[in-house]
Design a protein around this motif. Structure first.
Motif, PDB file in Angstrom:
ATOM      1  N   LEU A 162       0.838  -1.355  -0.033  1.00 21.56           N
ATOM      2  CA  LEU A 162      -0.057   0.033   0.008  1.00 21.56           C
ATOM      3  C   LEU A 162       0.866   1.326   0.160  1.00 21.56           C
ATOM      4  O   LEU A 162       1.894   1.483   0.870  1.00 21.56           O
ATOM      5  CB  LEU A 162      -0.983   0.036   1.165  1.00 21.56           C
ATOM      6  CG  LEU A 162      -1.772   1.226   1.550  1.00 21.56           C
ATOM      7  CD1 LEU A 162      -2.677   1.257   0.443  1.00 21.56           C
ATOM      8  CD2 LEU A 162      -2.476   1.160   2.555  1.00 21.56           C
ATOM      9  N   LEU A 163       0.762   2.130  -0.929  1.00 23.81           N
ATOM     10  CA  LEU A 163       1.455   3.435  -1.178  1.00 23.81           C
ATOM     11  C   LEU A 163       1.005   4.477  -0.552  1.00 23.81           C
ATOM     12  O   LEU A 163       1.404   5.460  -0.009  1.00 23.81           O
ATOM     13  CB  LEU A 163       1.780   3.673  -2.549  1.00 23.81           C
ATOM     14  CG  LEU A 163       2.513   2.274  -3.286  1.00 23.81           C
ATOM     15  CD1 LEU A 163       2.766   2.646  -4.921  1.00 23.81           C
ATOM     16  CD2 LEU A 163       3.679   2.062  -2.612  1.00 23.81           C
ATOM     17  N   GLY A 164      -0.622   4.539  -0.624  1.00 24.95           N
ATOM     18  CA  GLY A 164      -1.366   5.853  -0.246  1.00 24.95           C
ATOM     19  C   GLY A 164      -2.780   5.401   0.054  1.00 24.95           C
ATOM     20  O   GLY A 164      -3.199   4.340  -0.635  1.00 24.95           O
ATOM     21  N   ALA A 165      -3.150   6.223   0.940  1.00 24.64           N
ATOM     22  CA  ALA A 165      -4.833   6.162   1.273  1.00 24.64           C
ATOM     23  C   ALA A 165      -5.257   7.515   1.386  1.00 24.64           C
ATOM     24  O   ALA A 165      -4.778   8.256   2.174  1.00 24.64           O
ATOM     25  CB  ALA A 165      -4.997   5.302   2.800  1.00 24.64           C
ATOM     26  N   HIS A 166      -6.498   7.534   0.690  1.00 25.14           N
ATOM     27  CA  HIS A 166      -7.302   8.989   0.746  1.00 25.14           C
ATOM     28  C   HIS A 166      -8.569   8.621   0.911  1.00 25.14           C
ATOM     29  O   HIS A 166      -9.105   7.781   0.145  1.00 25.14           O
ATOM     30  CB  HIS A 166      -6.707   9.535  -0.592  1.00 25.14           C
ATOM     31  CG  HIS A 166      -5.109   9.334  -0.805  1.00 25.14           C
ATOM     32  ND1 HIS A 166      -4.477  10.140  -0.325  1.00 25.14           N
ATOM     33  CD2 HIS A 166      -4.412   8.536  -1.800  1.00 25.14           C
ATOM     34  CE1 HIS A 166      -3.093  10.243  -0.844  1.00 25.14           C
ATOM     35  NE2 HIS A 166      -3.098   8.753  -1.578  1.00 25.14           N
ATOM     36  N   ILE A 167      -9.126   9.603   1.611  1.00 26.83           N
ATOM     37  CA  ILE A 167     -10.525   9.384   1.919  1.00 26.83           C
ATOM     38  C   ILE A 167     -11.167  10.927   1.948  1.00 26.83           C
ATOM     39  O   ILE A 167     -10.495  11.816   2.532  1.00 26.83           O
ATOM     40  CB  ILE A 167     -10.653   9.020   3.459  1.00 26.83           C
ATOM     41  CG1 ILE A 167      -9.842   7.721   3.549  1.00 26.83           C
ATOM     42  CG2 ILE A 167     -12.299   8.760   3.366  1.00 26.83           C
ATOM     43  CD1 ILE A 167     -10.023   7.009   5.181  1.00 26.83           C
ATOM     44  N   VAL A 168     -12.301  10.946   1.325  1.00 28.89           N
ATOM     45  CA  VAL A 168     -13.243  12.161   1.629  1.00 28.89           C
ATOM     46  C   VAL A 168     -14.644  11.548   1.944  1.00 28.89           C
ATOM     47  O   VAL A 168     -15.189  10.837   1.481  1.00 28.89           O
ATOM     48  CB  VAL A 168     -13.240  12.983   0.265  1.00 28.89           C
ATOM     49  CG1 VAL A 168     -13.879  12.059  -0.796  1.00 28.89           C
ATOM     50  CG2 VAL A 168     -14.402  14.022   0.268  1.00 28.89           C
ATOM     51  N   GLY A 169     -15.102  12.248   2.890  1.00 33.83           N
ATOM     52  CA  GLY A 169     -16.299  11.799   3.439  1.00 33.83           C
ATOM     53  C   GLY A 169     -16.554  11.607   5.079  1.00 33.83           C
ATOM     54  O   GLY A 169     -15.671  11.943   5.787  1.00 33.83           O
ATOM     55  N   GLU A 170     -17.809  11.234   5.675  1.00 37.27           N
ATOM     56  CA  GLU A 170     -17.791  10.993   6.937  1.00 37.27           C
ATOM     57  C   GLU A 170     -16.666   9.983   7.802  1.00 37.27           C
ATOM     58  O   GLU A 170     -16.391   8.818   7.111  1.00 37.27           O
ATOM     59  CB  GLU A 170     -19.277  10.265   6.895  1.00 37.27           C
ATOM     60  CG  GLU A 170     -19.626  10.105   8.222  1.00 37.27           C
ATOM     61  CD  GLU A 170     -20.010  11.502   9.195  1.00 37.27           C
ATOM     62  OE1 GLU A 170     -19.770  11.568  10.256  1.00 37.27           O
ATOM     63  OE2 GLU A 170     -20.295  12.559   8.546  1.00 37.27           O
TER      64      GLU A 170
END
Length: 462
Positions: free
Chosen positions: A405-413
């Protein structure tokens, strides 16, 4: 003349962590803060107030329930500035009490005074009554934080034109609001007021907002902002700001005019170094008042003086500031400090939240490494449907060669809570197989990690 092993100037996240760490190493510590109460910018005008305001707005407005009950739904029909300030002050009182108790338990002394260095091992302290005395120290940490940047062309008046400190003291909610500055602070306040159904116009001189965040995340976030009626003026320079008895007029470089009842100027911050007398000890700061330090030890060019927190610049997060303070204290007293983890999470407490850790897709592409992405949309999870979440998603980026895993990105609750799963997997060198092979509680938003992992795995296995 009194003398201590560690003098800490500033009681924000970096200062308090350095003070407690030094005390736990058996050193004598004095914390100097010119504010009326302990806590620094983080507690009184920065991190805690803005996040408390956000939570209060989401609760009273019924924002989280609108996916079920419609955009007109509200828990409290008439929300006032007093409603917001009441919860804010209660939260701040609690934060100060916790900090005071923490200092007491660790025998950390504190004093309300303004500090000015008179030498590499001496400081002059002046209390609010004007009394001055000197104190010696072996090591010192400068953690004075920052204050809003206030250019001369902005007619700040505390009535219609505010900076990000003053906006916390408004006596009524505006009918309309203009926000200048598309950075973290500007975006957070713009979306918070928008969640109160205040028409908001966001002005940013650059063509993009939040340019350090993965583009796909920002595009979705921008879509959500516009979908609920926010106006965005990107790539727009501000020509003139005029405040009158009935409102504020902003004239842009392209001739367009924007009128609103109130204006928030949130374009940058500068270090609170004015009274420190850094020139007396040979320390220099840049034009925004930021002090240069070694990025691993946080030691300045004066060996026994350290600096940490917002006053040293990026990333200017409460979380990283705490760790900087701890590391600085350990290094000052020759305690071994393991290397910092590869990555740390970044949280933006807008509406909706954004959180990110590791490399963005743009960064991975630039590195030349072959990769694949996995996506999980919250509305497609059972928990998301139960909660009425109709937007937001999780994006995972994996290396095709190592499967890591190189990156984790989240938009939201819940983005700022959920991101820590990605952070742990990245720092422990986990692969896509972790998400595929492990069981997640059901129904949860965290299950999105398994969905996104499977989404990527299906493409990687072809």
């Amino acid at each position: 003349m009194d003398k201590v092993d560690m003098l800490v100037v500033g009681s924000g996240p970096a200062g308090r962590r350095a003070a407690v760490q030094s005390a736990k190493l058996g050193r004598s510590v004095m914390v100097v803060d010119r504010g009326r109460r302990l806590g620094g910018v983080s507690v009184h005008t920065g991190t805690i107030p803005s996040k408390t305001l956000r939570e209060t707005v989401l609760n009273l407005s019924g924002w989280r329930e609108r996916g079920f009950y419609g955009r007109g739904y509200r828990v409290k029909q008439e929300i006032t500035a007093h409603d917001l300030m009441q919860r804010l002050h209660k939260t701040l009182d609690h934060e100060v009490e916790v900090l005071q108790h923490q200092f007491m338990r660790n025998m950390v002394r504190s004093v309300t005074a303004e500090a000015r260095f008179t030498g590499a091992n001496e400081v002059a302290l002046t209390n609010p009554d004007g009394e001055t005395w000197r104190m010696g120290f072996d090591k010192a940490l400068v953690a004075v934080g920052t204050r809003p940047f206030r250019p001369d062309y902005v007619p700040f008046d505390g009535l219609r034109v505010f900076d990000s400190d003053e906006i916390l003291e408004i006596d009524h909610l505006p009918r309309t609001l203009t926000v200048i500055g598309g950075g973290v602070i500007g975006v957070e306040y713009a979306t918070i007021f928008s969640a109160l159904d205040v028409p908001v116009t966001l002005i940013e001189g650059r063509d993009k907002i939040l340019d350090f965040i993965d583009r796909e995340i920002v595009e979705d976030f921008t879509h959500q902002m516009r979908d609920r009626g926010m106006s965005m003026r990107l790539g727009a320079s501000v020509e003139r700001i005029e405040s009158g008895p009935t409102g504020v007029d902003v004239t842009l470089g392209d001739g367009r005019r924007i009128r609103s009842e109130m204006l928030l100027f949130a374009a940058g911050r500068q270090g609170n170094i004015g009274a420190l007398g850094l020139e007396e000890i040979g320390l220099e700061a840049d034009k925004r008042g930021r002090i240069k330090v070694d990025d691993k030890t946080f030691q300045t060019s004066v060996p026994n003086i350290y600096a940490a927190g917002d006053v040293i610049g990026f990333p200017s997060l409460a979380s990283t500031s705490m760790e900087q303070g701890r590391v600085a204290a350990c290094h000052a007293f020759e305690m071994p400090v393991p290397p910092a983890p590869e990555t740390f999470p970044y949280g933006i407490y807008a509406v909706p939240e954004i959180s990110t850790v590791g490399q963005s897709e743009e960064e991975v592409r630039k590195s030349g490494e072959a990769y694949e992405c996995g996506i999980a949309r919250f509305r497609e999870t059972s928990r998301g449907h139960i909660m009425g979440v109709d937007a937001g998603f999780l994006k995972l980026i994996f290396s095709l060669k190592s499967r890591r895993l190189l990156g984790a990105h989240i938009v939201g609750e819940g983005a700022t809570e959920l991101i820590h799963i990605g952070q742990a997997v990245i720092n422990l060198h986990g692969t896509v197989d972790f998400f595929v092979e492990n069981t997640f509680n059901y129904p949860t938003l965290a299950e999105a990690y398994k969905i996104a992992g499977l989404d990527a795995w299906n493409r990687m296995s072809r």
